[in-house]
Design a protein around this motif. Structure first.
Motif, mmCIF file in Angstrom:
data_model
loop_
_atom_site.group_PDB
_atom_site.id
_atom_site.type_symbol
_atom_site.label_atom_id
_atom_site.label_comp_id
_atom_site.label_asym_id
_atom_site.label_seq_id
_atom_site.Cartn_x
_atom_site.Cartn_y
_atom_site.Cartn_z
ATOM 1 N N THR A 9 91.342 68.102 16.368
ATOM 2 C CA THR A 9 90.879 69.310 17.039
ATOM 3 C C THR A 9 89.370 69.183 17.259
ATOM 4 O O THR A 9 88.709 68.296 16.712
ATOM 5 C CB THR A 9 91.170 70.550 16.179
ATOM 6 N N ASP A 10 88.837 70.092 18.080
ATOM 7 C CA ASP A 10 87.389 70.073 18.342
ATOM 8 C C ASP A 10 86.601 70.247 17.047
ATOM 9 O O ASP A 10 85.569 69.590 16.828
ATOM 10 C CB ASP A 10 87.014 71.184 19.334
ATOM 11 N N GLU A 11 87.073 71.138 16.180
ATOM 12 C CA GLU A 11 86.379 71.375 14.904
ATOM 13 C C GLU A 11 86.411 70.120 14.031
ATOM 14 O O GLU A 11 85.412 69.758 13.406
ATOM 15 C CB GLU A 11 87.030 72.552 14.177
ATOM 16 N N GLU A 12 87.590 69.473 13.999
ATOM 17 C CA GLU A 12 87.705 68.243 13.191
ATOM 18 C C GLU A 12 86.852 67.122 13.764
ATOM 19 O O GLU A 12 86.217 66.367 13.015
ATOM 20 C CB GLU A 12 89.173 67.815 13.135
ATOM 21 N N PHE A 13 86.794 67.037 15.085
ATOM 22 C CA PHE A 13 85.979 65.998 15.695
ATOM 23 C C PHE A 13 84.491 66.249 15.427
ATOM 24 O O PHE A 13 83.718 65.311 15.234
ATOM 25 C CB PHE A 13 86.242 65.937 17.197
ATOM 26 N N ASN A 14 84.092 67.510 15.389
ATOM 27 C CA ASN A 14 82.695 67.845 15.055
ATOM 28 C C ASN A 14 82.358 67.407 13.627
ATOM 29 O O ASN A 14 81.231 66.990 13.347
ATOM 30 C CB ASN A 14 82.447 69.340 15.225
ATOM 31 N N GLN A 15 83.375 67.523 12.739
ATOM 32 C CA GLN A 15 83.152 67.029 11.366
ATOM 33 C C GLN A 15 82.944 65.510 11.363
ATOM 34 O O GLN A 15 82.071 64.998 10.679
ATOM 35 C CB GLN A 15 84.338 67.397 10.476
ATOM 36 N N LYS B 38 81.782 63.754 13.834
ATOM 37 C CA LYS B 38 80.494 63.485 14.485
ATOM 38 C C LYS B 38 79.302 63.723 13.549
ATOM 39 O O LYS B 38 78.188 63.264 13.832
ATOM 40 C CB LYS B 38 80.355 64.357 15.742
ATOM 41 N N ALA B 39 79.541 64.404 12.441
ATOM 42 C CA ALA B 39 78.445 64.678 11.491
ATOM 43 C C ALA B 39 78.172 63.491 10.558
ATOM 44 O O ALA B 39 77.177 63.476 9.842
ATOM 45 C CB ALA B 39 78.767 65.928 10.677
ATOM 46 N N HIS B 40 79.071 62.468 10.578
ATOM 47 C CA HIS B 40 78.939 61.415 9.558
ATOM 48 C C HIS B 40 77.657 60.576 9.691
ATOM 49 O O HIS B 40 77.150 60.095 8.673
ATOM 50 C CB HIS B 40 80.196 60.529 9.532
ATOM 51 N N PRO B 41 77.048 60.378 10.890
ATOM 52 C CA PRO B 41 75.785 59.636 10.913
ATOM 53 C C PRO B 41 74.659 60.354 10.157
ATOM 54 O O PRO B 41 73.875 59.720 9.438
ATOM 55 C CB PRO B 41 75.468 59.527 12.404
ATOM 56 N N HIS C 186 74.055 54.896 15.390
ATOM 57 C CA HIS C 186 75.028 53.922 15.890
ATOM 58 C C HIS C 186 76.092 54.537 16.805
ATOM 59 O O HIS C 186 76.902 53.803 17.390
ATOM 60 C CB HIS C 186 75.697 53.167 14.725
ATOM 61 N N HIS C 187 76.118 55.872 16.943
ATOM 62 C CA HIS C 187 77.032 56.513 17.890
ATOM 63 C C HIS C 187 76.290 57.114 19.086
ATOM 64 O O HIS C 187 76.886 57.878 19.860
ATOM 65 C CB HIS C 187 77.866 57.600 17.200
ATOM 66 N N GLU C 188 75.009 56.764 19.248
ATOM 67 C CA GLU C 188 74.299 57.177 20.458
ATOM 68 C C GLU C 188 74.767 56.308 21.625
ATOM 69 O O GLU C 188 75.109 55.133 21.441
ATOM 70 C CB GLU C 188 72.780 57.004 20.263
ATOM 71 N N GLN D 177 74.677 60.342 26.314
ATOM 72 C CA GLN D 177 75.802 61.245 26.063
ATOM 73 C C GLN D 177 76.372 61.108 24.643
ATOM 74 O O GLN D 177 77.419 61.690 24.360
ATOM 75 C CB GLN D 177 76.924 60.958 27.075
ATOM 76 N N GLY D 178 75.691 60.358 23.773
ATOM 77 C CA GLY D 178 76.205 60.145 22.427
ATOM 78 C C GLY D 178 75.728 61.195 21.434
ATOM 79 O O GLY D 178 75.202 62.253 21.811
ATOM 80 N N TYR D 179 75.937 60.934 20.166
ATOM 81 C CA TYR D 179 75.546 61.879 19.111
ATOM 82 C C TYR D 179 74.937 61.096 17.949
ATOM 83 O O TYR D 179 75.119 59.885 17.849
ATOM 84 C CB TYR D 179 76.762 62.707 18.651
#
Length: 512
Positions: free
Chosen positions: A390-396, A398-401, A427-429, A434-436
């Motif tokens: 889900t969007d919420e799970e994907f945001n979690q 995306k927080a790992h960097p 490393h996810h930029e 458009q990365g994070y």
């Protein structure tokens, strides 16, 4: 203020130090009076006993004036030291005492050449001039000038000897002051801001004094003797005596300079090697010496060898530590086992293909090993979920960097971890911005992040997942090539693609 309130050990140490200085002063002063009086004045003059007694009285009176004047200056010089040794002394006074103790040898030279010499010479010249004008002494005024020059020469010798004796006397005191500062205030005292006297002037001045002073003193005595006894010899005296003095001075200077250079060379090498160690370079010194410096250099090289061995062991342990952290992370998901190690190998390969230094490659490898360490802070239900997030799970996810950076910031040694942080965070930029997590674009993305992004993507595409099988390497390389300049750094992506395609071609050719 005195040292009575100091601890017994410090009081005893100060008394020993004070008595050493006093002994050096008394012995040196007596030598000046006896040598200057008997050798330069009394031994060159044929005077009746009554005039000898008058000259003796002048010397004793001048000695008394000299003692009073020099004692006043001496007490001023050691006052900061006494204050620093007081048990109630603050850190500021301890520092002042430490610096003043370092200055004491040079202050001793000043004391002997100014208050000591002038305190004796000025009264002696004045009294002698008065007695000469009244007819109570009968010798040429030139003799008095010769005696003054002789006194100056001997004072120089006295100052040199007292300089080295005082240098030896202050060492126990310096140790005690450093111990007190460390014990009371946890401060390591140093003489920062104080300009030390280097070896070169010490050796050159001492050598010149030792080599020429006795000869000059002897020449003065002979001058007066010949003037009284043989007018013929006296006429040419300074023509040949001056040549001898010049030759002696030249040889003395050359000898002192050569000895100084012989000592400065190994010291300079040791100093440069220690600076290299401070900068992280373990430099050994070629042991080309055949004196005590050979033992010193050998001991220094042994120390460097020991440091190299320890550094190697520490590096091995640190590398193992990084690998263990990466393995602990990968162990959470059996489908990503070995991911961090493979990404580290690919990242290091890219760095090597780009001709990066050994130090840069080491940082790339460590940063790549820990690039996903932030996933430790993500729950298993999200991290190990097989279906679509889900969007919420994907945001979690995306927080790992940022989580990874926060974890590494807290790990010691901080200076070892600091170079790894940019790679972990970025490393996810994406190259197009458009990365994070920060939306960086192009070369604003740290180099480590751009390298790891290529390696991470390739391993992710070629590894099996519960919901899909890994892509063929050729397809993954095609995707990397198509995405260069948008998702990935074009230079790093291309060099990796070209190398891996060449590897695949070689493997196929080998099978054929």
């Amino acid at each position: 203020m005195d040292t009575e309130s100091a601890c017994p050990e410090t009081r005893n140490l100060y008394r020993t130090f004070f008595y050493k200085l006093l002994r050096n002063y008394v012995v040196g002063s007596l030598l000046v009076i006896l040598i200057a009086g008997s050798s330069v004045v009394l031994a060159t003059l044929n005077l009746p006993p009554e005039e000898h007694r008058r000259l003796g009285f002048i010397m004793l009176l001048s000695l008394a004036v000299m003692t009073i004047v020099e004692l006043i200056v001496f007490l001023r010089h050691i006052k900061p030291i006494r204050q620093g040794l007081n048990s109630g002394a603050g850190l500021k006074k301890l520092k002042a005492a430490y610096v003043q103790t370092h200055r004491l040898p040079l202050l001793t030279v000043f004391r002997i050449l100014v208050p000591h010499l002038l305190g004796f010479s000025v009264p002696a010249v004045i009294l002698t001039s008065c007695l000469l004008s009244r007819g109570l002494l009968n010798f040429p005024v030139l003799y008095m000038l010769g005696a003054s020059l002789g006194a100056l020469v001997i004072a120089g010798m006295h100052a040199m000897l007292d300089f080295f004796l005082t240098t030896a006397a202050i060492r126990p005191l310096l140790v005690d002051l450093k111990i007190q500062a460390n014990k009371k205030y946890q401060v390591e005292l140093n003489a920062k801001g104080y300009k030390f006297l280097s070896i070169r002037p010490k050796f050159l001045i001492s050598g010149m004094l030792i080599g020429t002073s006795p000869l000059l003193l002897f020449s003065l005595v002979v001058h007066f003797r010949l003037q009284n006894s043989d007018a013929g010899l006296f006429q040419n005296y300074w023509s040949w005596a001056g040549v001898i003095l010049l030759i002696a001075a030249a040889f003395t200077y050359m000898g002192a300079r050569l000895i100084t250079q012989d000592i400065e060379r190994p010291i300079s090498q040791l100093y440069d090697a220690m600076n290299d160690i401070k900068e992280g370079q373990m430099t050994k010194i070629p042991n080309i010496y055949s004196d005590e410096f050979s033992k010193l250099v050998s001991g220094f090289n042994m120390m460097v060898g020991s440091l190299q061995h320890r550094e190697k062991q520490s590096q091995v342990m640190l590398d193992s530590y990084f690998v263990a952290l990466a393995a602990a992370l990968d162990a959470r998901d059996p489908y990503t086992a070995g991911h961090s190690l493979r990404v580290a190998e690919y990242s290091e390969l890219i760095g090597r293909l780009c001709s990066m230094s050994t130090e840069e490659l080491a940082i790339i490898r460590k940063s790549a090993l820990l690039h996903d360490i932030g996933k430790i802070g993500i729950s298993d239900t999200v991290l190990l979920k097989e279906g679509r997030l889900t969007d919420e799970e994907f945001n979690q996810i995306k927080a790992h960097p940022i989580l990874g950076e926060n974890i590494l910031v807290q790990i010691e040694p901080k200076d070892e971890m600091a170079p790894l942080l940019p790679g972990v965070r970025s490393h996810h930029e994406r190259y197009d911005g458009q990365g994070y997590p920060d939306g960086l674009a192009g070369e604003d993305i740290p180099v480590l992040g751009r390298i790891i992004a290529v390696a991470d993507a390739y391993d992710a595409m070629t590894s099996d997942r519960p919901y899909r099988r890994g892509m063929a390497p050729s397809i993954a390389l095609l995707i990397l090539e198509e995405g260069k300049g948008s998702q990935w750094d074009p230079a790093f992506a291309q060099v990796f693609v070209d190398h891996m395609r060449a590897q695949l071609f070689s493997m196929r050719k080998g099978r054929a």
